[in-house]
Enzyme design. Structure first.
Site, short mmCIF file in Angstrom:
data_model
loop_
_atom_site.label_atom_id
_atom_site.label_comp_id
_atom_site.label_asym_id
_atom_site.label_seq_id
_atom_site.Cartn_x
_atom_site.Cartn_y
_atom_site.Cartn_z
N ASP B 92 -55.46 1.65 25.55
CA ASP B 92 -55.55 0.69 24.43
C ASP B 92 -54.17 0.46 23.84
OD1 ASP B 92 -55.53 3.37 23.36
OD2 ASP B 92 -56.21 2.57 21.43
N GLU B 156 -56.66 5.62 21.23
CA GLU B 156 -55.53 6.38 20.68
C GLU B 156 -54.93 5.66 19.48
OE1 GLU B 156 -51.59 8.10 19.99
OE2 GLU B 156 -52.02 6.01 20.49
#
Lengths: 460, 460
Positions: B92, B156
């Site tokens: 991500d 994250e």
């Protein structure tokens, strides 16, 4: 001169619904002057006002282009020997956002609990349009006691940037005995009042720049000055612990009222608990040593009207932004000039910027404060007009708002202004769900017709 | 065990363009985890990672659903008697706004001056994908010296909210000897380094509510507390004149380094003038008594990452808003816990709110700081891997960023992590125009293959 007060009053009552529907048509036009994407709507509103002036009986009306939004000018001449009243108002409105907080769409007027809800209902379309309906009402009985001039602008909410030029270029055309403005409020429908003082305004936008790009707050945080934190520090430092403004020289020219004047001012009906409850406030806050009415009426202020910087979207972003911004306005009292205060602010704000940032200050617009003499013919006429229409003598008040052009009319045209406003605090002007009472609209029209009669009489 | 270092190195060189094109395909997927409108893109990125793991030679790979975005898990088992390395990374990325500041579209990768420009180029798609290409490179020679496990997550950038649950539920599956992570940086390509310390994070959003509706700043300004001014006061009060954080108890558990440790830390090559020039700063700013490297590496911080309230559109609006908001993050050092600091912040922030406003504090996410022991087998293997691939022994550093999951791996799996990152400060991660050096990408892949060899050797 004849005085067909009762006929005019019933005429207004009989035509009430039509008067409301016409206002609704005007309120449906999103004439937001601050936002360029509404430019054509602003022009549409000007055209609407012009046509309604003619329909109401004006000898003529015209749309006067300016460097910005147009000004609508109209005349009704009765007799050169009679006094002349110059009516001022504005057809532009504040931006309606945040839209999501409106209970009904801002440009689709609705009536609820005896009030009209729409952006501009009170400020100033509703109050301005009363003057056009007052003209129609008097005209329908051939009973207009003085000459009338109308100057309706489209830039009041952005500082009337081009009105001054127009007035300077048309001093002869605008010759009159008094300016009449309905863009203020009364204490309540049980306690009518007339605004005798307004605050000036200095409005600036500030930009604080730190690093030349957005940074990762982990890799740079703690070592690189954060423009948002620094902007907060700078803004916080603009008030001291007594909530006095710390800009050097800011209070030098502030008009100090006598104890007696302050006593008079505080006689206005005001209930602090009601005030707090109506706004759902745990407490009020302001300059130490002054009452709420004084803080609003006679003391200068500094408010942040908008602030933005960094990541404001959904979720979390660990950014140390390059820039932070704020819109800051200062309300000024008589003897403070907008230009002087804007200079003092700019000089001070630049001086307190730490070496880790660059600061840019951009002035938006400003205007001077004003005090209306209560012993003038104009004020007396307004006072009697209230007695005629409301059965009560109005209380003189000091409002916190600003109508910069009042000082400008005094300066360029040498004319006093009468602030014959009918709004209420609960109208929530400049806010979501702005409203205007139908009773205020209808009684306002009547009061205006009474003003013209009283003003003509007192000038005899 | 064979060690085909030179063959693997040439294989990487020969396949460089393909390795780059594959990364570009991944960078074209806008997998922004913070913004729900990119949900399907996040899933697309997970699928991409899974497929590439299998193509690279993994025995199997799977997409593991979570309460949020999915985790990609893969394995390459060689021999139970060999050590096992658990590779962690994330697919991500941070939101790309402000878009207008990008020189090329954030999700259309381009190469300029030997760098890849795109959101996620360095953080962490570029660095994560090196591990998949390292697997392929070693596998193509049947020369994989240890067992490999891959855990690539998609949350994250929003605090790895669901990774902890996954790890707890898969302790057996994730059994390994060390965790290997490439999500940090080196000082420069001439001065390779290994991060031996990371800061923790506490991230909160605050809401300050004054009046129950937006008000006209003229009619209420000076008498009603302005939530923006008050938010600025509150934020400003969070630092004292030495730029120390004023939250009671904030520093109680802060790890104090010895003079010798601080001396070591400050030996890292650093030029303050270059640093200021690169960021176009008049000066740096931070906690009194500490160097820039110390402020970033070993001291906790408090930064406003975003602020908003009132009118932020074109022109001027004289509003006294009902609400003001800010996103505030604190970087924590070893021994400070995110939970404790979030509690201290909340308690303090609520306590300093004046009676004229209501305050709401909402925790976003957090994580603990970490220190990597330089005398461990893992660190030694990483150090030798750098010598093999870069011809230089790496400098141990302390980064300011946070990888909360490192502390979590230690706690739940009992595993140390090696932060084998290859990014540079100039990569501008979390900022417009994020980039990653092609040399770093290629040499990084080689370094990773060397790490596995050195780690296997040292475990013999």
């Amino acid at each position: 001169m004849s005085d067909s007060h009762s006929e005019i009053k019933s005429f207004i009552e009989e035509n009430k619904d039509r008067f409301l529907n016409e206002l609704f048509d005007l309120l449906r036009i999103p004439s937001v002057s601050a936002d360029s994407k509404f430019k054509t709507n602003v022009e549409e509103a000007a055209e609407f006002v012009k046509e309604k002036l003619i329909a109401a009986g004006a000898d003529h009306a015209e749309i006067c282009p300016t460097a910005g939004h147009p000004i609508v000018y109209g005349e009704k001449n009765i007799d050169p020997s009679l006094p002349t009243v110059l009516v001022y108002g504005h057809y532009d409105v504040q931006p309606a956002d945040p839209y999501e907080l409106w209970n009904s769409p801002p440009f689709e007027p609705v009536i609820k609990d005896g009030k009209i809800y729409a952006r501009g209902a009170s400020d100033d379309k509703g109050q301005m349009y009363m003057h056009i309906k007052a003209l129609e009402s008097m005209n329908s009985f051939g009973d207009i006691p003085c000459n009338l001039k109308f100057m309706i602008e489209g830039e009041e909410e952005i500082g009337s940037e081009n009105l001054g030029v127009f007035v300077k270029e048309n001093v002869e055309k605008l010759k009159a005995d008094i300016v009449l403005i309905s863009d203020t409020g009364i204490i309540s429908n049980d306690a009518p009042s007339i605004c005798t003082g307004l605050r000036g305004l200095s409005y600036v936008e500030v930009e604080v720049t730190g690093p030349n790009r957005d940074l990762h707050s982990g890799m740079y945080g703690g070592a690189v000055g954060n423009p948002i934190n620094i902007l907060c520090d700078m803004i916080a430092s603009l008030h001291d612990e007594n909530k006095q403004i710390t800009i050097p020289g800011f209070y030098d020219n502030v008009e100090e009222l006598s104890q007696e004047q302050r006593y008079e001012l505080n006689k206005a009906p005001f209930d602090l608990e009601d005030y707090k409850n109506e706004l759902d406030l745990g407490d009020v806050a302001g300059e130490k040593g002054y009452t709420t009415l004084e803080r609003i009426g006679i003391r200068p202020t500094l408010d942040v009207n908008g602030i933005w910087g960094g990541y404001t979207g959904e979720g979390a972003k660990t950014v140390l932004p390059s820039k932070a911004y704020a819109k800051i306005s200062m309300r000024l009292v008589p003897n403070q000039t907008s230009e002087e205060i804007t200079q003092l602010f700019t000089k001070h704000f630049e001086s307190i910027a730490p070496a880790s940032v660059k600061v840019k200050v951009t002035p938006h617009h400003g205007g001077e404060g004003v005090v209306v003499p209560t012993d003038s013919i104009g004020y007396k006429a307004a006072s009697k007009a209230f007695e005629d229409a409301w059965g009560k003598s109005p209380i003189p008040t000091r409002d916190g708002g600003s109508i910069p052009i009042v000082a400008m009319f005094q300066k360029i045209l040498g004319l006093d202004s009468i602030l014959l406003g009918f709004g209420l605090d609960e109208d929530a002007i400049h806010s979501p769900n702005e409203s205007y009472g139908i009773e205020n609209y209808v009684k306002g029209i009547e009061t205006i017709t009474r003003f013209h009669h009283r003003f003509a009489e007192l000038n005899k």
